[in-house]
Write a protein that holds these residues in place. Structure first.
Motif: not given
Ligand SMILES: [Zn+2]
Ligand SMILES: [Zn+2]
Length: 402
Positions: A207-210, A228-231, A266-268
């Protein structure tokens, strides 16, 4: 009268209840308490013979742990409720509230076997493998801690969406055609990375956080977009990845394991290139109005919510009588197509140029996470360096522990 008040107990139960000291030495203490000349009973009121033969009866169920890589673990135990009740009854009748419970003894003994078998150590905080041994049928369940993978991706092909559609064959449940991942592995960045990461780690799904997203037709260049990917259910961990991993039109950069998922949001900032075309010709004077965009602030309306996004810099280059490219560095979260067409973003290009404009596409040249906001930065890498040389990714059939 003997301390066990007529209860017939095996050596481990006797030592556990009426001795003190290391829980692993209960059997030896029980022998001493029983004294020379008294025969060991063939039965035990509490455990019915479970404890003296624990390794033979329950040891094999722990062998399934060999399918996982881990350096820390914890063992939980499920007992027959009647067995736990008899243990409580004896401890209560003999006023042994402080004595170790049968469940704790069994967990400690199984942990000791597993530690000796694998070289791994017990960690009650955040173990890499949690095991539940079910002594009712001598089976065990294995729950590896998820691996959190941080990295960046660049994308050099158009027509690939960022987020994956659920697999058509199973609607996300997992089937053979999607490799049990539940996501269509071909048509998206998510699917491509899932396929690679879950394959490398023999994980169940990701599951991903982009850090932001892009259009299906957008390219992503520069150092790439962080994610970030949670496996979930990984069989491997502690892998070192090559600096770049090429997966067709998607290239992964700087892939590494981190301790935790990022703090959101996340600030970008993004550097983008927009292809804009107007309904008619645009004069140089009119196009010159775009010079004011740098340093301005956009008001973006999402339903009734209004958010502000800064444009840090902007420049343009004409590509035709009624078309141009706009290069901008902006805060993350600007809806570029709406910024061009003029819906719910102010100022916008259609208003600014006094003509209806449309966005033919936008590509990302760089995505920069602002200070303190790097995904996975919190907690950093592993607290404790792994023993032995770093293991490369791939070649995952190699057993790590025997
Ligand atoms: Zn016993
Ligand atoms: Zn499927």
């Amino acid at each position: 009268m003997r301390p066990e008040r007529g209860y017939v107990l095996c050596d481990p139960c006797l030592g556990r209840l009426f001795g003190s000291g290391n829980i692993l030495h209960c059997e030896k203490r029980g022998r001493i308490i029983r004294g020379k000349g008294r025969d060991r009973p063939s039965e035990c009121h509490i455990c019915k013979g479970l404890c003296p033969s624990l390794e033979e009866s329950c040891g094999p169920s722990l062998w399934g742990a060999a399918a996982y890589e881990f350096e820390t673990f914890v063992v939980g135990v499920r007992l027959k409720s009647s067995m736990a009740e008899r243990d409580d009854e004896v401890r209560s009748r003999c006023r042994l509230a402080g004595a170790a419970a049968l469940r704790a003894y069994v967990a400690a003994m199984l942990s000791s076997y597993l530690g000796a078998m694998t070289g791994a150590s017990v960690d009650h905080g955040a173990p890499e493998l949690s095991i539940t041994a079910d002594l009712r049928d001598n089976t065990a369940e294995f729950h590896p801690r998820p691996v959190v993978l941080s990295g960046r991706y660049t994308k050099s092909v158009r027509g690939l969406s960022q987020k994956g559609a659920p697999c058509g064959g199973c609607a996300g449940e997992g089937c053979t055609s999607c490799g049990m991942l539940g996501v269509d592995t071909g048509g998206s960045v998510e699917g491509v990375i899932s396929g690679h990461a879950c394959g490398t780690y023999s994980a169940r799904r990701a599951s991903f956080t982009w850090v932001g997203g892009e259009d299906q037709e957008s390219l992503v260049g520069g150092r790439g977009r962080p994610f970030v990917a949670q496996l979930v259910q990984p069989h491997r961990r502690g892998l070192v990845h090559p600096a770049t991993v090429r997966l067709g039109g998607v290239v992964l950069h700087g892939l590494r394991e981190v301790r935790s998922m990022p703090q959101l949001p996340v600030r970008f900032r993004s550097k983008v290139r927009l292809a804009v075309s107007a309904k008619g010709e645009i004069s140089d004077d009119t196009l010159g109005r775009l010079a004011d965009l740098g340093g301005s602030t956009l008001a973006v309306y999402e339903g009734r919510r209004r958010v502000e996004r800064a444009i840090h810099s902007a420049s343009h280059s004409r590509t035709g009588p009624g078309s141009f490219e706009l290069h901008m560095e902006v805060d993350g979260g600007v809806p570029f197509k709406r910024f061009v067409s003029g819906e719910t973003v102010f100022p916008n290009l259609s208003d600014l140029l006094g003509t209806v404009c449309s966005c033919g596409g936008f590509d990302f040249e760089e995505i920069t996470v602002e200070r303190g906001g790097h995904p996975g930065a919190r907690g950093g890498t592993r607290r404790r360096p792994r023993k032995g040389p770093a293991r490369p990714a791939g070649g995952r059939d190699r057993p790590r522990k025997t």
